[in-house]
Design a protein around this motif. Structure first.
Motif, PDB file in Angstrom:
ATOM      1  N   LEU A 141       4.929  14.206  -2.039  1.00 64.85           N
ATOM      2  CA  LEU A 141       4.997  12.770  -1.781  1.00 64.85           C
ATOM      3  C   LEU A 141       5.520  12.493  -0.370  1.00 64.85           C
ATOM      4  O   LEU A 141       4.947  11.680   0.370  1.00 64.85           O
ATOM      5  N   THR A 142       6.571  13.192   0.012  1.00 63.27           N
ATOM      6  CA  THR A 142       7.154  13.015   1.351  1.00 63.27           C
ATOM      7  C   THR A 142       6.158  13.410   2.434  1.00 63.27           C
ATOM      8  O   THR A 142       5.988  12.698   3.430  1.00 63.27           O
ATOM      9  N   MET A 145       3.175  10.771   2.634  1.00 61.70           N
ATOM     10  CA  MET A 145       3.576   9.512   3.256  1.00 61.70           C
ATOM     11  C   MET A 145       3.723   9.679   4.768  1.00 61.70           C
ATOM     12  O   MET A 145       3.276   8.834   5.544  1.00 61.70           O
ATOM     13  N   GLU A 152       4.707   4.459  -0.451  1.00 53.62           N
ATOM     14  CA  GLU A 152       4.857   5.320  -1.627  1.00 53.62           C
ATOM     15  C   GLU A 152       3.793   5.005  -2.677  1.00 53.62           C
ATOM     16  O   GLU A 152       3.224   5.904  -3.289  1.00 53.62           O
TER      17      GLU A 152
END
Length: 198
Positions: A141-142, A145, A152
Motif C-alpha cells: 500500500l505504501t 501510493m 489510499e
C-alpha cells in the motif's frame, strides 16, 4: 528444452525488480506491460476502440491513452474494467505469443513471461513454472501510493481489482518475498536460478 516461466505478483510487490534480475542473468523477458503499451499506442486500432467506447477523454492531445484518467474510471467500476479487458485482451495476447516465439528462437534455458494478471488471464496454463513475488499488504500500500501518487482509497481499489495476493501465493510454484530488502530478494532469485541450471 526451453521452459516457459511465469512471473507475477500483486501490484507494487516488486515484480519488476525480480524481472530485472532475471534479465541480468540472461533470461529473455516477455513483458506484458510493455507489449500492452505498444498495442495501446497512438494510432493503434485498440486505442481507437478504447476511445470509441470510453469517450474523448480517453486520449491525450498526442493521441496516446490518458492512462491516469482511464485508470480512475475502470478501477472503481467492475463493468468498465470488464469492457476494457474485452477490448484489449485479444490483441495483447496475439502480440504476446509473437514475442514468446521470438524470445525462444535461440533456445534459452527459459523464457520469462512477466505478466501482472497472469492467473487472471490464464497464462499459467502455458507455463512450466510460476514465480509469484510477494510483500506484506502495508508495504504494498505504501509503495503504491508513493509510486503512483494515489490516495489510499485509489490504491486499495487497484489492489482489489486483482486476484488476492494470498491466492496467487497459494497457486505459485515458487514464491519470492520482496517485502524486506533487495539483497534478500536477489539471494532468493539466485537460489531459483541454480535450480534452472542444474
Amino acid at each position: 528444452m526451453t521452459q516457459i516461466i511465469g512471473l507475477t505478483g500483486g501490484i507494487a510487490t516488486g515484480k519488476s525488480t525480480v524481472s530485472a534480475m532475471l534479465a541480468a542473468a540472461g533470461l529473455p523477458i516477455v513483458d506484458a506491460d510493455k507489449i500492452a503499451w505498444q498495442v495501446e499506442g497512438p494510432g493503434q486500432p485498440t486505442t481507437a476502440k478504447l476511445a470509441a467506447h470510453f469517450g474523448p477523454k480517453t486520449l491525450l492531445a498526442d493521441g496516446s491513452l490518458n492512462r491516469k484518467w482511464l485508470g480512475q474510471q475502470v478501477f472503481h467500476d467492475a463493468d468498465k474494467l470488464a469492457a476494457l479487458t474485452k477490448i484489449t485482451r485479444m490483441p495483447i495476447q496475439q502480440a504476446m505469443f509473437t514475442a514468446i516465439v521470438a524470445a525462444g528462437a535461440n533456445r534459452p534455458a527459459a523464457v520469462v513471461l512477466d505478466v501482472p494478471l497472469l492467473y487472471e488471464g490464464g497464462w499459467d496454463h502455458i507455463c512450466d513454472q510460476v514465480i509469484v513475488v510477494a510483500a506484506p499488504e502495508p508495504v504494498v500500500l505504501t509503495r503504491l501510493m508513493a509510486r503512483n501518487g494515489l490516495s489510499e482509497a485509489d490504491a486499495r481499489a487497484r489492489m482489489m481489482s486483482q486476484l488476492p495476493l494470498a491466492e496467487k501465493v497459494q497457486r505459485a510454484d515458487v514464491v519470492i518475498d520482496n517485502g524486506e530488502n533487495v539483497d534478500k530478494t536477489r539471494t532468493a532469485v539466485l537460489k531459483w536460478l541454480k535450480t534452472m541450471i542444474n
